[in-house]
Each structure stands twice: as structure tokens, then as C-alpha cells.
Design an enzyme around this catalytic site. Structure first.
Site, PDB file in Angstrom:
ATOM      1  N   HIS A 121       0.858  -1.193   0.000  1.00  0.00           N
ATOM      2  CA  HIS A 121       0.000   0.000   0.000  1.00  0.00           C
ATOM      3  C   HIS A 121       0.889   1.235   0.000  1.00  0.00           C
ATOM      4  O   HIS A 121       1.733   1.385   0.885  1.00  0.00           O
ATOM      5  CB  HIS A 121      -0.892   0.006   1.227  1.00  0.00           C
ATOM      6  CG  HIS A 121      -1.847  -1.143   1.285  1.00  0.00           C
ATOM      7  ND1 HIS A 121      -3.133  -1.068   0.794  1.00  0.00           N
ATOM      8  CD2 HIS A 121      -1.700  -2.398   1.763  1.00  0.00           C
ATOM      9  CE1 HIS A 121      -3.742  -2.232   0.985  1.00  0.00           C
ATOM     10  NE2 HIS A 121      -2.888  -3.059   1.568  1.00  0.00           N
TER      11      HIS A 121
ATOM     12  N   GLU B 178      -7.819 -12.628   5.822  1.00  0.00           N
ATOM     13  CA  GLU B 178      -6.903 -12.100   6.833  1.00  0.00           C
ATOM     14  C   GLU B 178      -7.634 -12.112   8.175  1.00  0.00           C
ATOM     15  O   GLU B 178      -7.179 -12.723   9.139  1.00  0.00           O
ATOM     16  CB  GLU B 178      -6.475 -10.677   6.468  1.00  0.00           C
ATOM     17  CG  GLU B 178      -5.496 -10.046   7.442  1.00  0.00           C
ATOM     18  CD  GLU B 178      -5.167  -8.597   7.082  1.00  0.00           C
ATOM     19  OE1 GLU B 178      -4.166  -8.094   7.610  1.00  0.00           O
ATOM     20  OE2 GLU B 178      -5.907  -7.964   6.305  1.00  0.00           O
TER      21      GLU B 178
ATOM     22  N   ASP C 258       2.401  -2.978   4.662  1.00  0.00           N
ATOM     23  CA  ASP C 258       2.608  -1.586   5.095  1.00  0.00           C
ATOM     24  C   ASP C 258       3.876  -1.572   5.952  1.00  0.00           C
ATOM     25  O   ASP C 258       3.800  -1.493   7.192  1.00  0.00           O
ATOM     26  CB  ASP C 258       1.413  -1.100   5.920  1.00  0.00           C
ATOM     27  CG  ASP C 258       0.085  -1.280   5.194  1.00  0.00           C
ATOM     28  OD1 ASP C 258      -0.205  -0.480   4.293  1.00  0.00           O
ATOM     29  OD2 ASP C 258      -0.637  -2.240   5.523  1.00  0.00           O
TER      30      ASP C 258
END
Length: 340
Positions: free
Chosen positions: A26, A207, A286
């Protein structure tokens, strides 16, 4: 694979130095904390509760992580900000040996879903990526994402932005955000629009919700890649289906451990998924939020599962094969991996 205890510093050094391919990144989530702090200071914006005393990002759990993520993103207000962000992110990636990356970019954050503004943001990011490719040897491609917790209507605007700018650089469409909000099928229209524009598809699933969520992503949206997907291990028949269809899992081990999906890397199912024939890749998600880099992901996997250079080369080739880039870009990428 070898006994993890057999890895010496020399073998770990070789593993960390291998060229890497990252498919799940991201762009805002990869922003170095110092970059966001500096931008906030320039704009005289206070970011209370975003940073710990040591300057790193701080959050309590996944929902709070999303809040902190969006707060940090709030200082990114212009195409120029995103050009600078792209350069900062690619410097970090290249420093970890990444030679190709695909990054998730949301029109919701880049112009608020307005197509004209989106084009300006996109042009700025692409220019920065082209310069980084010339200067650092790293290739970047973009995957437009809708944000699940923003709802289906905003997803349609994101899909329109994706469809209107599809091409060599924007090569895919996907969905991120809070997996516990709504259903995959709620976003089918947006995914159909992207597919008709020739974009390839991925979505976050498996997830936070279990294996059934991964199955719904495959059946309801027709994706060829799954972001995370690790909870599929709870349904052996589903893992077999993933293997049979050649669906690629964008696995982010460090992220899964940091956010508490699994209590430790040793408990992570990445090796079990590989053993069952699933196409597994490795990414950071991230990275500064999870105190990780691709180099650290490689080292930790080697120390935990005894993976050797051959395992990581296989992972990189799987990633290159699954990349949404053009055939020419993939061929060049594979040549670089082979030569290394």
C-alpha cells in the site's frame, strides 16, 4: 530447506541480498514515518496519536491501525505530495533489494474519486516511478483499489477511475480496507467494470475472516490473486482449489504477526500452504507500520522455516509470473532474476 539453526551469517547475507519482487504494498502504508512527519510540519498539521515516542507509527489493533493509517494519509493533499511519497517509498524498496513492485493506489485518497483529479495524481506518481526506474533500477506498477469500508458506491467511482486509466502502468484493480465490513459480492459491479477494461483482479480476503471469505472472493469476484488469503489453510479443500486454479496468494507474514492474525511467525501457515501446492508470494503490506522490510521478511522466513536461496528464488519467480504487468515487462523481470 534446511534446519533453521544451520543458517550462518554468510548464508543469511546471501539470502537478504537476493533480488526481490513485491506484489502487495500500500503506497500510503509504505510511507516512512519521517516523511509523513516532515510533510505534516511543512503544512503545519498536527498528527496527534499517530507516532510513538521513538517516532514510529503506533496503534492498538487492526481497526485503530486503519484510523492511524488514514490520519497519516490526511497530510497527502496534492499530486506533488504523492510524487514525493512515491520516490520515498521506492528508495526504501530498492534499498531492500526489490527490483519490481506493484502498489495499491486509491482514488479515494488521490482526488476523492474525481476522474480529472485522479489523472493528475496518477501522472505525478508515474513520473516519479519512471525517474526511480532510471536512477535506482526498480520498476513500479499500480493497482487501483477501492476501500471496502467506504462502501460499494465509492467503489464504483474508484473502478471508473481504474477503467479510464487502464494501461501499461495501471495494470490491476483490487479492494482493501476493513474485511469485516460488507461482503465481497457487494463490489461485484466494480470488479466487472475493471475486468471489462482489461484490468487483472485481486482482493483482500482471509486475513480477518476465515476460509469462507477467500472462497467468496474467488466465486463472487473472479479474482486471480488474493491479498493475504492465509486463513484458507483452515479449509484443505479450498487450498486444493487455490492450487488447482493457480490462484496466487499475496502473503505478508510480518504484517500477519504484528496485527495478531497469528501469535508468531512459527505459527504462520505460509509453509503449509506451500506444501499443499498453493502459489505463495511474500510482501510487506505496510512495512513501516509493521517494522519490516523485504530484507527482514526474507531473513525471518529463513530463520524460522529454514528456507534457502532456492526457496526464495522460487518465490520471486512465482511473484514475477503472477505480476499484473505486461508480457514484455515480465520477460525483462524474469531475465533479471535469472541473471542474479
Amino acid at each position: 530447506m534446511r534446519d533453521p539453526r544451520d543458517h550462518d551469517e554468510e548464508s543469511l547475507h546471501r539470502i537478504k541480498g537476493l533480488p526481490k519482487v513485491e506484489l502487495h504494498l500500500h503506497i500510503e502504508g509504505a510511507a516512512p514515518p519521517a516523511f509523513i512527519r516532515g510533510l505534516a510540519q511543512e503544512k503545519k498539521v498536527r498528527l496527534d496519536g499517530v507516532f510513538a515516542e521513538d517516532g514510529s507509527y503506533v496503534y492498538r489493533d487492526f481497526v485503530h491501525f486503519l484510523e492511524v493509517y488514514e490520519a497519516a494519509t490526511s497530510v497527502l493533499k496534492s499530486p506533488e505530495d504523492y510524487a514525493r511519497l512515491t520516490t520515498a517509498v521506492l528508495e526504501e524498496c530498492a534499498g531492500s533489494g526489490v527490483i519490481y513492485a506493484e502498489t495499491f493506489i486509491s482514488p479515494d485518497f488521490c482526488g476523492g474519486g474525481d476522474l480529472g483529479a485522479w489523472r493528475e495524481y496518477l501522472h505525478a506518481m508515474q513520473d516519479a516511478a519512471d525517474k526511480a526506474e532510471r536512477d535506482m533500477g526498480i520498476t513500479l506498477r499500480g493497482i487501483v483499489t477501492c476501500v471496502r469500508h467506504f462502501g460499494p458506491e465509492k467503489a464504483r467511482a474508484a473502478a471508473l477511475c481504474a477503467a479510464e486509466t487502464a494501461g501499461d502502468w495501471i495494470c490491476g484493480f483490487g479492494m482493501g480496507g476493513d474485511e469485516n465490513r460488507g461482503e465481497q459480492r457487494d463490489f461485484a459491479y466494480s470488479f466487472d467494470m475493471a475486468r471489462e477494461a482489461g484490468l487483472r483482479l485481486t482482493t483482500h480476503a482471509g486475513e480477518w475472516r476465515g476460509a469462507a471469505e477467500v472462497r467468496r472472493a474467488i466465486e463472487d469476484l473472479g479474482v486471480e490473486r488474493i491479498g493475504h488469503g492465509v486463513r484458507a489453510i483452515e479449509d484443505p479443500a479450498l487450498v486444493d482449489l487455490i492450487a488447482e486454479r493457480g490462484i496466487t496468494l499475496e502473503v505478508c507474514p510480518g504484517s500477519n504477526v504484528r496485527l495478531g492474525v497469528y501469535p508468531s511467525l512459527a505459527a504462520h501457515p505460509i509453509q503449509k500452504l506451500r506444501d499443499r501446492g498453493a502459489r505463495v508470494t511474500v510482501s510487506t503490506d505496510d512495512p513501516p507500520f509493521f517494522h519490516s522490510t523485504m530484507m527482514q521478511e526474507y531473513e525471518n522466513l529463513a530463520r524460522t522455516f529454514g528456507w534457502e536461496e532456492e526457496d526464495f528464488i522460487e518465490i520471486s519467480k512465482t511473484s514475477a509470473d503472477a505480476a499484473f504487468c505486461s508480457a514484455d515487462t515480465r520477460e525483462a523481470l524474469l531475465k533479471r532474476l535469472e541473471s542474479a
